[in-house]
Design a protein around this motif. Structure first.
Motif, short mmCIF file in Angstrom:
data_model
loop_
_atom_site.label_atom_id
_atom_site.label_comp_id
_atom_site.label_asym_id
_atom_site.label_seq_id
_atom_site.Cartn_x
_atom_site.Cartn_y
_atom_site.Cartn_z
N PRO A 1 50.84 72.12 -106.38
CA PRO A 1 52.24 72.25 -106.74
C PRO A 1 52.57 73.67 -107.23
O PRO A 1 51.75 74.30 -107.90
N LEU A 2 53.76 74.13 -106.89
CA LEU A 2 54.27 75.42 -107.39
C LEU A 2 55.35 75.11 -108.41
O LEU A 2 56.34 74.46 -108.11
N LEU A 3 55.10 75.59 -109.62
CA LEU A 3 56.02 75.40 -110.73
C LEU A 3 56.59 76.76 -111.12
O LEU A 3 55.92 77.78 -111.00
N VAL A 4 57.82 76.74 -111.62
CA VAL A 4 58.49 77.98 -112.00
C VAL A 4 58.93 77.87 -113.45
O VAL A 4 59.42 76.82 -113.88
N ASN A 5 58.74 78.95 -114.20
CA ASN A 5 59.28 79.02 -115.55
C ASN A 5 59.83 80.42 -115.80
O ASN A 5 59.68 81.31 -114.97
N THR A 6 60.49 80.57 -116.93
CA THR A 6 61.03 81.88 -117.27
C THR A 6 60.22 82.46 -118.41
O THR A 6 59.62 81.73 -119.20
N GLN A 7 60.23 83.76 -118.53
CA GLN A 7 59.54 84.41 -119.65
C GLN A 7 60.25 84.10 -120.96
O GLN A 7 59.64 84.05 -122.01
N ASP A 8 61.58 83.89 -120.89
CA ASP A 8 62.35 83.59 -122.10
C ASP A 8 62.02 82.22 -122.67
O ASP A 8 62.01 82.03 -123.88
N GLU B 1 58.30 77.00 -121.70
CA GLU B 1 58.07 75.56 -121.72
C GLU B 1 58.93 74.82 -120.70
O GLU B 1 58.60 73.71 -120.31
N GLU B 2 60.02 75.40 -120.27
CA GLU B 2 60.87 74.79 -119.26
C GLU B 2 60.33 75.16 -117.88
O GLU B 2 60.26 76.33 -117.54
N ILE B 3 59.94 74.15 -117.13
CA ILE B 3 59.38 74.42 -115.81
C ILE B 3 60.08 73.58 -114.74
O ILE B 3 60.65 72.54 -115.04
N ASN B 4 60.01 74.06 -113.52
CA ASN B 4 60.71 73.46 -112.40
C ASN B 4 59.74 73.38 -111.22
O ASN B 4 59.18 74.39 -110.81
N TRP C 1 69.10 78.17 -114.89
CA TRP C 1 67.92 77.37 -115.14
C TRP C 1 68.24 75.92 -115.50
O TRP C 1 69.00 75.62 -116.39
N ILE C 2 67.62 75.00 -114.75
CA ILE C 2 67.72 73.57 -115.02
C ILE C 2 66.30 73.03 -114.97
O ILE C 2 65.68 73.03 -113.91
N PRO C 3 65.76 72.58 -116.10
CA PRO C 3 64.39 72.06 -116.08
C PRO C 3 64.32 70.73 -115.34
O PRO C 3 65.16 69.87 -115.52
N HIS C 4 63.30 70.60 -114.47
CA HIS C 4 63.13 69.38 -113.70
C HIS C 4 61.81 68.68 -113.99
O HIS C 4 61.60 67.59 -113.49
N LEU C 5 60.96 69.32 -114.74
CA LEU C 5 59.63 68.75 -114.91
C LEU C 5 59.06 69.22 -116.23
O LEU C 5 59.18 70.39 -116.57
N GLU C 6 58.45 68.33 -116.97
CA GLU C 6 57.75 68.71 -118.18
C GLU C 6 56.27 68.74 -117.86
O GLU C 6 55.78 67.99 -117.02
N CYS C 7 55.52 69.59 -118.56
CA CYS C 7 54.09 69.75 -118.28
C CYS C 7 53.35 68.41 -118.33
O CYS C 7 52.49 68.15 -117.51
#
Length: 182
Positions: free
Chosen positions: A80-87, A90-93, A168-174
């Motif tokens: 899986p490829l997950l995306v998050n922001t440096q800011d 914890e929010e990943i997509n 940014w819209i989070p779609h998945l938690e770790c």
């Protein structure tokens, strides 16, 4: 943790082509070469938003990974490829899966200009600076893993799921990641 058993001085780069080998064969080969080093089992790739944008534009073909005192290897050739922001890391997509084509293991100091360009950087120095920011404990003697990756589905499908940091819209938690691994 720097690894210096003499092996790296005689053969500093190990490359594995996953079109010819299974992930299990790669893991066994690395274990036999470095029996004293723990293998970290990578079950996903997480990229900052800016690096995901480079990947989706076709400017990033690899990702360089480091685990302190370990060798980073995948559990399978599609992850899986997950995306998050440096800011807000914890929010990943989840945007889709990527296929690992090759795995290269080398010392951090042996990263080349070509390695940097394939990873979407403008120069080796830019890559070194960014990697030291991401992995502050990495030293010149440490082993890094370079994954050559490509989308497992069409780029347009990944782009549809990607939300740049401004939207940014989070779609998945770790803790829910395991549902993507089966």
């Amino acid at each position: 943790m720097a690894i210096d058993d003499g092996t790296l001085k005689t053969k500093p780069v190990f490359e594995f082509d996953l079109t010819d080998l299974t992930v299990d064969a790669v893991r066994e080969s690395v274990k036999s070469r470095y029996p004293e080093i723990r293998i970290d089992s990578r079950d996903y790739f997480k990229l900052y938003s800016e690096y995901t944008e480079r990947f989706l534009r076709g400017e990033k073909h690899t990702t360089i990974r480091f685990e302190d005192g370990e060798i980073d290897l995948p559990i399978k050739n599609e992850l899986p490829l997950l995306v998050n922001t440096q800011d807000n890391p914890e929010e990943i997509n989840y945007i889709g899966d990527v296929t690992v084509n090759t795995i290269t293991i080398k010392r951090f100091d042996d990263l080349t200009e070509e390695d940097a360009l394939l990873d979407g950087f403008e120069s080796r120095q830019d890559a070194i600076t960014a990697l030291k920011r991401i992995y502050p404990t990495v030293t010149s003697e440490d082993l890094v893993t370079i994954y050559s990756i490509e989308p497992s589905e069409s780029i347009s499908e990944l782009q549809q799921r990607f939300r740049p940091s401004t939207e940014w819209i989070p779609h998945l938690e770790c803790r829910r990641l395991s549902s993507y691994l089966s």
